[in-house]
Design an enzyme around this catalytic site. Structure first.
Site, short mmCIF file in Angstrom:
data_model
loop_
_atom_site.label_atom_id
_atom_site.label_comp_id
_atom_site.label_asym_id
_atom_site.label_seq_id
_atom_site.Cartn_x
_atom_site.Cartn_y
_atom_site.Cartn_z
N ASP A 161 0.83 -1.20 0.00
CA ASP A 161 0.00 0.00 0.00
C ASP A 161 0.87 1.26 0.00
O ASP A 161 1.89 1.32 0.70
CB ASP A 161 -0.90 -0.01 1.24
N GLU B 83 1.49 -0.62 -5.17
CA GLU B 83 0.48 0.40 -5.46
C GLU B 83 1.25 1.70 -5.68
O GLU B 83 1.63 2.38 -4.73
CB GLU B 83 -0.51 0.58 -4.31
#
Length: 699
Positions: A454, A483
């Protein structure tokens, strides 16, 4: 050892973070610059973690002294290629404009150019516009404007800076006349000049520069001069520099690299390569707390009871949104990095779910959240309350940069991205934080098969390089998915295996809304090379995820099928976001079990099976197929060929309602491999959403 790792490559003005590996929070560490270009005055400050900002092109050498020795870090800085660009908006560009905007003298601006950090860049009012200028590299850039820290009312602008993309380089090796020969295949950017190659050795090895000979794009070293391990790095240089490639040469490491004069075996590996299975896989993302249904609380046990459904889809990988302790429904506000959320179940129940998925032949990807914590995490509370041991655990920014409405009760405020005031950024300039997050990596890496990382763009490159070597040391099959939004090829440099393809995602949306023709997907694919991604890099192709509005809600069901068809018939790793296949319209909406769209679900199953059955759909390379749209909207149709050298398939997509009749210049079969139905005759194919047909022999 605490050696800081491989050579680093950057542009002038780009900050490079330098840190000892395997950190002990109490260890002494000292940095100094021992060599720099003649035109440079760059220095390193005090601290165990330092940042070098090259101010002139050339090679910099930094020296790290730690308890177990003194190590050298090479930093190669290249000239920056930038242009002054201007973003501007008017009051009419803002959503929810209530008229109060006309009194604002300046606006907050965020974008990739400032890491989406508020308070660093402001647009000044110029008549009816708010304008800001900044230096940007070639490419298309976006900026968001707001008048307060909430970003509830925003306007956006886009600018394109013309210029060359990044070249690419790939290393290979062979043994010739008792020498190991490493050759570099340098590929020019689509709009760039012919690149040259630079080789660099790794300070962690004992291979000396005097032992190697470099001739253009070839490095040669006598095999008897090779140490136990030797790492060779190369970068292609034209107007811009490439992502570096690496080969690791090991004695007695296995077979595949030849034998030395003494009979020892040489093993040559490419540490940046993704696992072979990743390019063949289909990922299924589960937003954990919405998966069990309307009246059933989602738990690990509830998901485990539904594995038969996941298995029926034919997917190979399940990515679970965060399962650690968190006060939020989405789970990205972590309050305990080492335990599971109580509402989901115990650690044992989580591992039972993983085992059940493994029994079904499905790998599990864990959502690794290490850019930030919840501000309810005890560490942040102790940090803000002035407990000395936690003083450096979180980023701090000057009070004048804080545009939030939070009373932080101090002269500084926590660093955070966007308006995410509830998830303050961890401070990777702290050895204690680096040790803490490495412990988090160690805690979960043996439980799961990969990490989806993330806010990967918020964590320093050097740390990701250390994480990669750490998790791959014992399991080269472990997957690292970044990400990085928008996508950035720098994260392919010995960091991540598979990358979000934001270009294709955005383009499929634009096609679905009618803003772009269907043929624009070729430009999105071409952008991969323009960004400079290595050929071996993996890319996740998707139409939905938990952070975006649903495609079906924005573009409709007809376009959804064509868009999903694209993700399964183009090169890359397709991802299904749970609910996409059931017709869920809400971004994080509850899974539609009893009233879902079974026909849409079957459509996804057939796509998964088709891709698994045909290697040509998993191969690299896409060839546009000339065609004529006899009936229907020509802008909504695109056709392309996919081949693995043995089989040729033609894919025709129709983003629109009804049926388009398409005449193909390439002779094809008359039966759709996806649906099994006849698709037309006399070279004309009837396409509702997607048709996949065999191409006739020859081209």
């Amino acid at each position: 050892m605490h050696h800081p790792g491989p050579p680093r490559f950057a542009t002038v003005g780009e900050s490079v973070e330098l840190a000892p590996r395997r950190p002990d929070p109490d260890m002494a560490a000292e940095w100094r610059v021992v060599e720099r270009p003649a035109a440079s005055t760059a220095t390193l400050g005090d601290g165990s973690v330092c940042h070098l900002e090259p101010d002139a092109p050339g090679v910099y050498r930094a020296e790290l002294t730690v308890p177990d020795g003194t190590y050298e870090q090479i930093i190669r800085a290249f000239p920056g290629v930038t242009e002054t660009a201007q973003f501007s908006v008017t009051a009419d560009d803002f959503d929810d404009n209530d008229g109060a905007l006309t009194v604002a003298d300046r606006a907050i601006v965020i974008g990739k150019f400032n890491d989406f950090t508020m308070g660093t860049h402001w647009a000044e009012r110029d008549g009816d516009e708010w304008v800001i200028e900044t230096e940007l590299p070639p490419g298309t850039h976006h900026a968001s404007f707001s008048f307060d820290g909430s970003f509830e009312s925003t306007a956006t602008d886009e600018v394109t800076v013309e210029g060359p993309g990044r070249p690419r380089v790939e290393l290979a090796s062979e043994t010739v006349d008792g020498d190991l020969v490493v050759s570099a295949d340098a590929c020019a950017a689509p709009s760039g000049g012919k690149p040259e190659v630079e080789f660099y050795l790794d300070g962690r090895d004992t291979l000396e520069e005097s032992a190697v000979t470099v001739d253009g794009d070839e490095l040669r070293v006598p095999q008897e001069g090779l140490p136990e391990t030797a790492r060779v790095h190369a970068v292609a240089v034209a107007e811009r520099h490439s992502v570096a490639d690496t080969l690791v040469v090991e004695r007695d490491g296995g077979t595949g690299g030849g034998e030395t004069a003494t009979g020892e075996t040489l093993s040559v590996s490419r540490p940046a390569d993704p696992p072979a299975w990743a390019s063949d896989a289909t990922i299924y993302e589960i937003f954990v707390r919405s998966f069990a249904g309307e009246t059933v609380d989602t738990s690990f046990e509830a998901i485990e009871r539904r594995v038969r459904y996941i298995e029926s889809l034919g997917v190979d990988v399940v990515w679970l949104t965060p399962v650690q302790a968190s006060p939020t429904r989405h789970g990205y506000h972590i309050t305990d990095f080492f335990d599971t959320a109580a509402d989901l179940g115990t650690r044992e129940e989580f591992e039972s779910l993983v085992d059940r998925l493994h029994d079904a032949g499905i790998r599990v990807v864990f959502d690794l959240v290490i850019n930030h914590s919840s501000r309810d995490h005890p560490a942040f509370q102790l940090h803000r309350a002035g407990v000395p041991e936690y003083a450096d655990y979180y980023e701090r920014v000057p009070a004048e940069r804080d545009v939030s409405d939070v009373d932080w009760a101090g002269e500084d405020a926590p660093g955070h991205y966007f308006n995410w005031t509830r998830i303050p950024n961890l401070n990777y300039d702290s050895l204690a934080v680096r040790r803490w997050m490495l412990d988090v990596v160690d805690e979960w890496r043996d439980v799961v098969d990969g990490f989806r990382c993330d806010v990967a763009w918020g964590v320093p490159h050097g740390f990701w390089k250390e994480v990669r070597e750490r998790v791959k040391a014992d399991d080269t099959e472990f997957l690292l998915l970044d990400e990085t939004v928008p996508r950035d090829a720098a994260f392919a440099e010995n960091e991540f295996d598979v990358h979000y393809d934001t270009d294709l995602f955005d383009t499929l949306r634009d096609i679905g809304t009618g803003e772009e023709p269907a043929s624009a997907l070729f430009e999105a694919l071409d952008a991969t090379a323009e960004h400079g991604y290595p050929d071996h890099a993996g890319h996740m192709r998707y139409v939905d995820n938990h952070d975006e509005d649903r495609y079906i809600d924005d573009c409709g069901g007809a376009s959804l099928r064509a868009a999903v068809g694209a993700t399964f018939t183009l090169p890359g790793t397709p991802m299904i976001y749970a609910g996409q296949e059931r017709g869920v319209e809400q971004q994080r909406g509850t899974m539609r079990w009893h009233d879902g769209d079974n026909a849409l679900t079957d459509f996804h199953r057939r796509l998964v099976a088709l891709r698994a059955d045909h290697a040509s759909l998993r191969a690299p390379g896409v060839h546009p197929v000339p065609h004529t749209v006899e009936t229907g909207d020509s802008d909504g149709v695109v056709a392309y060929e996919r081949t693995d050298g043995d089989e040729r398939l033609v894919v025709v997509l129709h983003f629109g309602d009804g049926t388009a009749n398409v005449s193909l210049d390439t002779p094809v079969g008359d039966t759709d491999l996806l649906g099994g139905a006849p698709v037309g005759s006399d070279g004309t194919v009837a396409v509702g959403d997607i048709v996949v047909v065999p191409a006739a022999s020859g081209r």
